[in-house]
Design a protein around this motif. Structure first.
Motif, PDB file in Angstrom:
ATOM      1  N   GLU A 261       0.843  -1.195   0.000  1.00 54.70           N
ATOM      2  CA  GLU A 261       0.000   0.000   0.000  1.00 54.70           C
ATOM      3  C   GLU A 261       0.883   1.251   0.000  1.00 54.70           C
ATOM      4  N   LEU A 262       1.976   1.217   0.738  1.00 55.97           N
ATOM      5  CA  LEU A 262       2.909   2.343   0.719  1.00 55.97           C
ATOM      6  C   LEU A 262       3.628   2.427  -0.626  1.00 55.97           C
ATOM      7  N   SER A 263       3.848   1.294  -1.257  1.00 56.62           N
ATOM      8  CA  SER A 263       4.443   1.284  -2.601  1.00 56.62           C
ATOM      9  C   SER A 263       3.576   2.070  -3.584  1.00 56.62           C
ATOM     10  N   LYS A 264       2.266   2.001  -3.405  1.00 56.76           N
ATOM     11  CA  LYS A 264       1.362   2.756  -4.278  1.00 56.76           C
ATOM     12  C   LYS A 264       1.638   4.261  -4.163  1.00 56.76           C
ATOM     13  N   ALA A 265       1.947   4.716  -2.958  1.00 55.29           N
ATOM     14  CA  ALA A 265       2.266   6.135  -2.767  1.00 55.29           C
ATOM     15  C   ALA A 265       3.499   6.516  -3.571  1.00 55.29           C
ATOM     16  N   TYR A 266       4.462   5.589  -3.666  1.00 57.35           N
ATOM     17  CA  TYR A 266       5.669   5.881  -4.435  1.00 57.35           C
ATOM     18  C   TYR A 266       5.404   5.883  -5.936  1.00 57.35           C
ATOM     19  N   VAL A 267       4.431   5.137  -6.384  1.00 59.15           N
ATOM     20  CA  VAL A 267       4.037   5.212  -7.799  1.00 59.15           C
ATOM     21  C   VAL A 267       3.612   6.639  -8.127  1.00 59.15           C
ATOM     22  N   ALA A 268       2.760   7.207  -7.276  1.00 54.46           N
ATOM     23  CA  ALA A 268       2.305   8.582  -7.491  1.00 54.46           C
ATOM     24  C   ALA A 268       3.450   9.575  -7.304  1.00 54.46           C
ATOM     25  N   HIS A 269       4.312   9.320  -6.331  1.00 52.58           N
ATOM     26  CA  HIS A 269       5.451  10.207  -6.060  1.00 52.58           C
ATOM     27  C   HIS A 269       6.368  10.307  -7.270  1.00 52.58           C
ATOM     28  N   TYR A 270       6.723   9.168  -7.843  1.00 52.45           N
ATOM     29  CA  TYR A 270       7.621   9.173  -9.000  1.00 52.45           C
ATOM     30  C   TYR A 270       6.953   9.777 -10.239  1.00 52.45           C
ATOM     31  N   ALA A 271       5.630   9.747 -10.256  1.00 52.22           N
ATOM     32  CA  ALA A 271       4.898  10.354 -11.375  1.00 52.22           C
ATOM     33  C   ALA A 271       4.742  11.864 -11.189  1.00 52.22           C
ATOM     34  N   GLY A 272       5.200  12.387 -10.061  1.00 50.85           N
ATOM     35  CA  GLY A 272       5.122  13.818  -9.801  1.00 50.85           C
ATOM     36  C   GLY A 272       3.833  14.282  -9.147  1.00 50.85           C
ATOM     37  N   ASP A 273       2.952  13.336  -8.807  1.00 54.91           N
ATOM     38  CA  ASP A 273       1.693  13.693  -8.146  1.00 54.91           C
ATOM     39  C   ASP A 273       1.893  13.567  -6.638  1.00 54.91           C
ATOM     40  N   HIS A 274       2.536  14.566  -6.047  1.00 56.18           N
ATOM     41  CA  HIS A 274       2.928  14.487  -4.639  1.00 56.18           C
ATOM     42  C   HIS A 274       1.738  14.611  -3.692  1.00 56.18           C
ATOM     43  N   ARG A 275       0.713  15.310  -4.110  1.00 52.65           N
ATOM     44  CA  ARG A 275      -0.488  15.403  -3.277  1.00 52.65           C
ATOM     45  C   ARG A 275      -1.132  14.031  -3.134  1.00 52.65           C
ATOM     46  N   ARG A 276      -1.268  13.330  -4.234  1.00 48.82           N
ATOM     47  CA  ARG A 276      -1.861  11.993  -4.173  1.00 48.82           C
ATOM     48  C   ARG A 276      -0.955  11.030  -3.418  1.00 48.82           C
ATOM     49  N   ALA A 277       0.360  11.168  -3.615  1.00 51.66           N
ATOM     50  CA  ALA A 277       1.299  10.290  -2.925  1.00 51.66           C
ATOM     51  C   ALA A 277       1.159  10.426  -1.411  1.00 51.66           C
ATOM     52  N   TRP A 278       1.105  11.673  -0.932  1.00 50.23           N
ATOM     53  CA  TRP A 278       0.985  11.868   0.512  1.00 50.23           C
ATOM     54  C   TRP A 278      -0.391  11.441   1.011  1.00 50.23           C
ATOM     55  N   SER A 279      -1.428  11.627   0.197  1.00 54.21           N
ATOM     56  CA  SER A 279      -2.763  11.177   0.578  1.00 54.21           C
ATOM     57  C   SER A 279      -2.781   9.663   0.789  1.00 54.21           C
ATOM     58  N   LEU A 280      -2.078   8.933  -0.082  1.00 55.90           N
ATOM     59  CA  LEU A 280      -2.010   7.476   0.049  1.00 55.90           C
ATOM     60  C   LEU A 280      -1.164   7.067   1.255  1.00 55.90           C
TER      61      LEU A 280
END
Length: 328
Positions: A261-280
């Motif tokens: 589940e935390l890995s999903k946050a890194y998917v968004a992080h590497y895509a540049g969507d930091h708001r979604r990454a932190w939300s996850l």
């Protein structure tokens, strides 16, 4: 029980030498490598270890091969790939040197590695350097065994996919040693993409996920993995599919559903969507295991979100000021 799963009941009885070289993988993983060499692998096709480090994992696997009734040391070969040096970008430790510290005249521990693996050098081929350069692009021979402990960056994982995963066949065995690393999401969503073609051995062995290829992997699937063509939402769905297959590691210590589940946050992080990454990620901060072992991950994702928010807020204010000046 899966084909590889029959090795799990044997784990408790494995006794490895006290002189085993230093390794960053757990005793459980070393035992599993030994069992693979001793009871499963044949050496008829390529046996490949990507990220041999100080030699502990190589030694355990080679020892199992030597004690195997079917492995022929005259023909079978174990291929060990690594930078075999410490320094920026290598993820190596000075503990890989025999002395435990880097000598003043160099940063290569290749000679130390060869010295530790001396009993197995007759069937061990060592490839030192950048994986993109040490691999023979003309070599398309099938790979029977692939131990991946080197894919710390997306760039390296692309090389692994293009030059090694493409050579897997039904019966090939793959070990992802860093599967408990949320910051390496390409290991997780690529496994999700491969699920129709593989059989997971069982619970991860500590940080290692083992699987066997059971049907041919289509070229377009491998191309999609290598070229990273899936969208963020598609990657999250692929990781969810893996979550449906695994829970805790075989010792019960690592909750892989939370890790993924935390890995999903890194998917968004590497895509540049930091708001979604932190939300996850934010909703996982109360997870006991993650809060204890991955606090630096949360800090990285939180900081990236705050910096991105400040940047966007500043940009919006500047736009308003420019617009106000133009309307005067």
């Amino acid at each position: 029980m899966t084909n590889l799963g029959r090795l799990y009941p044997l784990l408790d009885d494995v006794r490895l030498p006290d002189t085993l070289p230093y390794s960053q993988v757990s005793t459980w993983e070393l035992r599993f490598l030994y069992l693979l060499g001793r009871h499963h692998l044949t050496g008829e096709d390529r046996l490949v270890e990507l990220g041999s480090g100080g030699g502990g994992s190589t030694y355990a696997l080679a020892l199992g091969l030597r004690e195997s009734p079917v492995f022929d040391e005259r023909r079978g070969r174990l291929h060990a790939y690594d930078f075999f040096r410490v320094g920026k970008g290598t993820f190596a430790t000075e503990k890989f040197f025999t002395s435990g510290a880097k000598p003043a005249d160099g940063n290569s521990f290749l000679d130390d590695f060869r010295g530790r693996l001396e009993p197995f050098l007759p069937f061990l081929e060592v490839h030192a350097g950048d994986l993109w350069q040490t691999f023979d692009p003309e070599d398309t021979s099938p790979v029977e065994f692939l131990h991946i402990d080197i894919a710390k960056t997306a760039r390296v994982f692309r090389c692994v996919t293009e030059r090694f995963l493409t050579r897997l066949r039904p019966g090939s065995v793959v070990l992802h040693q860093d599967f408990a690393g949320p910051w390496l999401p390409w290991l997780h969503h690529s496994t999700g993409a491969l699920l129709p073609y593989i059989e997971i051995a069982g619970p991860p062995i500590r940080s290692t996920l083992a699987f066997e290829v059971v049907r041919p992997i289509p070229g377009d699937v491998l191309k999609s993995i290598a070229e990273d063509t899936c969208s963020v939402d598609e990657k999250l769905a692929l990781i969810s599919a893996v979550q449906d297959r695994i829970d805790r590691d075989h010792t019960g210590g690592i909750p892989f559903k939370s890790v993924l589940e935390l890995s999903k946050a890194y998917v968004a992080h590497y895509a540049g969507d930091h708001r979604r990454a932190w939300s996850l990620a934010k909703r996982l901060t109360s997870d006991e295991y993650l809060s204890r072992t991955r606090s630096d991950h949360f800090e990285q994702l939180r900081k990236a979100h705050e910096e991105d928010r400040a940047k966007n807020r500043g940009g919006s204010r500047l736009s308003r000021l420019v617009k106000k000046a133009l309307n005067r």
